[in-house]
Structures are given as C-alpha cells and as structure tokens.
Design a protein around this motif. Structure first.
Motif, PDB file in Angstrom:
ATOM      1  N   LEU A  23       0.854  -1.190   0.000  1.00  0.00           N
ATOM      2  CA  LEU A  23       0.000   0.000   0.000  1.00  0.00           C
ATOM      3  C   LEU A  23       0.886   1.234   0.000  1.00  0.00           C
TER       4      LEU A  23
ATOM      5  N   ALA B 261      -8.885   1.501   6.571  1.00  0.00           N
ATOM      6  CA  ALA B 261      -8.101   0.324   6.967  1.00  0.00           C
ATOM      7  C   ALA B 261      -8.947  -0.941   6.874  1.00  0.00           C
TER       8      ALA B 261
ATOM      9  N   VAL C 296      -8.010  -3.903   4.066  1.00  0.00           N
ATOM     10  CA  VAL C 296      -7.689  -5.246   4.563  1.00  0.00           C
ATOM     11  C   VAL C 296      -8.710  -6.266   4.047  1.00  0.00           C
TER      12      VAL C 296
ATOM     13  N   LEU D 133      -2.161  -7.892   2.464  1.00  0.00           N
ATOM     14  CA  LEU D 133      -1.389  -6.658   2.629  1.00  0.00           C
ATOM     15  C   LEU D 133      -0.317  -6.839   3.704  1.00  0.00           C
ATOM     16  N   ASN D 134       0.941  -6.630   3.307  1.00  0.00           N
ATOM     17  CA  ASN D 134       2.029  -6.809   4.275  1.00  0.00           C
ATOM     18  C   ASN D 134       3.036  -5.668   4.285  1.00  0.00           C
TER      19      ASN D 134
ATOM     20  N   LEU E 129       3.341  -1.331   4.161  1.00  0.00           N
ATOM     21  CA  LEU E 129       2.775   0.018   4.137  1.00  0.00           C
ATOM     22  C   LEU E 129       3.882   1.002   3.795  1.00  0.00           C
TER      23      LEU E 129
ATOM     24  N   LEU F 258      -2.159   6.428   9.880  1.00  0.00           N
ATOM     25  CA  LEU F 258      -2.314   5.303   8.951  1.00  0.00           C
ATOM     26  C   LEU F 258      -1.584   4.075   9.468  1.00  0.00           C
ATOM     27  N   THR F 259      -0.417   4.285  10.039  1.00  0.00           N
ATOM     28  CA  THR F 259       0.314   3.175  10.649  1.00  0.00           C
ATOM     29  C   THR F 259      -0.499   2.562  11.779  1.00  0.00           C
TER      30      THR F 259
ATOM     31  N   ALA G 118      -3.695   2.584  12.201  1.00  0.00           N
ATOM     32  CA  ALA G 118      -4.893   1.911  11.692  1.00  0.00           C
ATOM     33  C   ALA G 118      -4.584   0.519  11.151  1.00  0.00           C
ATOM     34  N   LEU G 119      -3.351   0.315  10.699  1.00  0.00           N
ATOM     35  CA  LEU G 119      -2.999  -0.956  10.053  1.00  0.00           C
ATOM     36  C   LEU G 119      -2.030  -1.817  10.860  1.00  0.00           C
TER      37      LEU G 119
ATOM     38  N   HIS H 141      -2.953  -5.474  11.821  1.00  0.00           N
ATOM     39  CA  HIS H 141      -2.948  -6.361  10.654  1.00  0.00           C
ATOM     40  C   HIS H 141      -1.522  -6.676  10.243  1.00  0.00           C
ATOM     41  N   LEU H 142      -0.668  -5.667  10.183  1.00  0.00           N
ATOM     42  CA  LEU H 142       0.706  -5.875   9.707  1.00  0.00           C
ATOM     43  C   LEU H 142       1.491  -6.800  10.624  1.00  0.00           C
TER      44      LEU H 142
END
Length: 247
Positions: A9, A69, A73, A79-80, A82, A117-118, A120-121, A124-125
């Motif tokens: 992303l 986000a 996802v 998604l891995n 950012l 943004l970090t 929010a994700l 998941h990451l």
C-alpha cells in the motif's frame, strides 16, 4: 524486505516518488494499492496494470482512517507492506507573525497522517509474514532547508519516529526509512524541471537497487542524499546549511 510477492500500500501513490516506486514494485511482481485524494490521478496510475489497484484516501482526515483500513484489509487480506509517502511542502517566512494554515497542514499531512495510517494498520501488519513499514522522509530531515522550516521539521520528526518504531516492532515488522534528495517531481512549483535536482526515473532506479540488497538497509539512501545524511558525522552541517540557505 522481499522484492516480489508482496501486497504493498503506497500513500500518495498517484504522482511523483510514490507513483514511480509503486509502478516499479508492480513491475517487480508485487500487488500494489495506491492511495491519494485525486481519483483521476490514481486511475491513471493503474491503467493497464493488472494486480495494481486504487483507493482514495485523504490522510489528513482522521475519521476516514478506520473505515479505510477495514476496507483495504477486506479487499487485500495479504497486505504486508505500508509505504507512508503522502506529503506536502511549502516555503515560509517565519520572521514575522503570519497565517499558520499551511504550516499546520504540513504537520497534519506529514506527521499525523503517517502516524494515523500506521496505527490503523499495525495490528494487521504484525500478523503478516514479511511485513514492513517504509516511511518516506527527506535529506532535509538531517539538515533543514531554511526557507521550508516546517517541512524540514516534519521530516526530522518522521526520521525519529522511524527509529523508535523500528525498536518497538523488532522481530515483527521491518521498519525502513527512505530519505530522498531533491528530486524532479511536482512537490513544489517548478521542481519537476529544476536544474540540479535528481531526475525521478534515475532516483527510482537507484532506490530499487538499494531495496534489492540483502539484508535491506534500514535507511535507503541514494548517493545524492549522502552529503545531507552524513553532514553531522562529517562536521559539515554549517557548510551544508549555508548552501541550502542560498537556494
């Protein structure tokens, strides 16, 4: 960081450095999602490119982050990586009282945007294999451009943030800082043709070669940015700062 087989992303991926790198990562065999405020630019970026998609996002809007986000996802569960690339730059005269609208927008876009943004994700990451966060800063993180004090300060802040994040995420998510020199893009008026600035394609090619190194460097630094990055270590900050002040 793996060179191929990622789902990446890229914020601010509709133009400039973000676009150039997004398309090169796509060419290298990655699925790539580009984000930005301009749907037209994003669509142009992905035209004719299978496995490259676009989603609009204004990184200055905190209320949009959670929904974005969740959507990205859901659509791209693999998604891995950012890439926090979206940013703005302007010149300022801080020698007298002034309207701070642009300075405040720079802080919101360049610092709060990637932090939000970090955040929010991040859950998941951290659950993904081969996960990475790439924060795009600037050579001006190390020696400021006097006529762009707020921009330079935001990039210095993101350099510090990246260092701290790297420690917190060690063993979970790779944290890489990409610090460009002056590159010919549309970041500021006239920059795309400015003499002495690095051509965008040349910059992107050198960056991709650095990403291909094993292990991936913690800082991606093309040759043109080294005088800024090494200025403090070399005792050259006053000279480099004076050069930047003359621009």
């Amino acid at each position: 960081m793996k060179i191929a087989g990622n789902t990446i992303l890229v914020s601010g991926g509709g133009s400039g450095i973000g676009l150039a790198l997004a398309q090169r990562w796509h060419d290298a065999g990655n699925n790539v999602i580009v984000t930005g405020r301009s749907a037209a630019k994003l669509e142009a970026a992905i035209t004719g490119r299978p496995n490259m998609s676009a989603m609009t996002l204004d990184v200055t809007d905190p209320s949009a982050m959670a929904a974005f986000a969740a959507a990205v996802v859901a659509q791209h569960p693999a998604l891995n990586i950012l890439v926090n690339n979206a940013g703005i730059m302007g010149t300022e005269d801080a020698s007298a009282k002034r309207d701070l609208t642009e300075a405040e927008a720079t802080v919101i876009t360049n610092i709060l945007g990637p932090i939000r943004l970090t955040d929010a994700l991040i859950d998941h990451l951290t659950a993904q294999d081969d996960a990475a966060i790439i924060n795009v800063t600037s050579g001006l993180a190390f020696v400021p451009l006097p006529k762009a004090p707020t921009y330079s300060a935001t990039k210095a802040a993101m350099h510090s943030y990246s260092m701290a994040l790297r420690i917190q995420l060690a063993g979970k998510v790779e944290v890489i800082e990409l610090a460009p020199p002056a590159v010919r893009t549309d970041l500021t008026p006239g920059q795309s043709t400015r003499e002495g600035y690095m051509p965008l394609d040349e910059f992107a090619d050198e960056v991709m070669a650095l990403f291909a190194q094993e292990p991936t460097p913690e800082e991606i630094l093309v040759q043109n940015v080294l005088p800024l990055r090494r200025a403090e270590a070399n005792g050259n900050v006053p000279a480099v700062l004076g050069m930047l002040a003359s621009l």
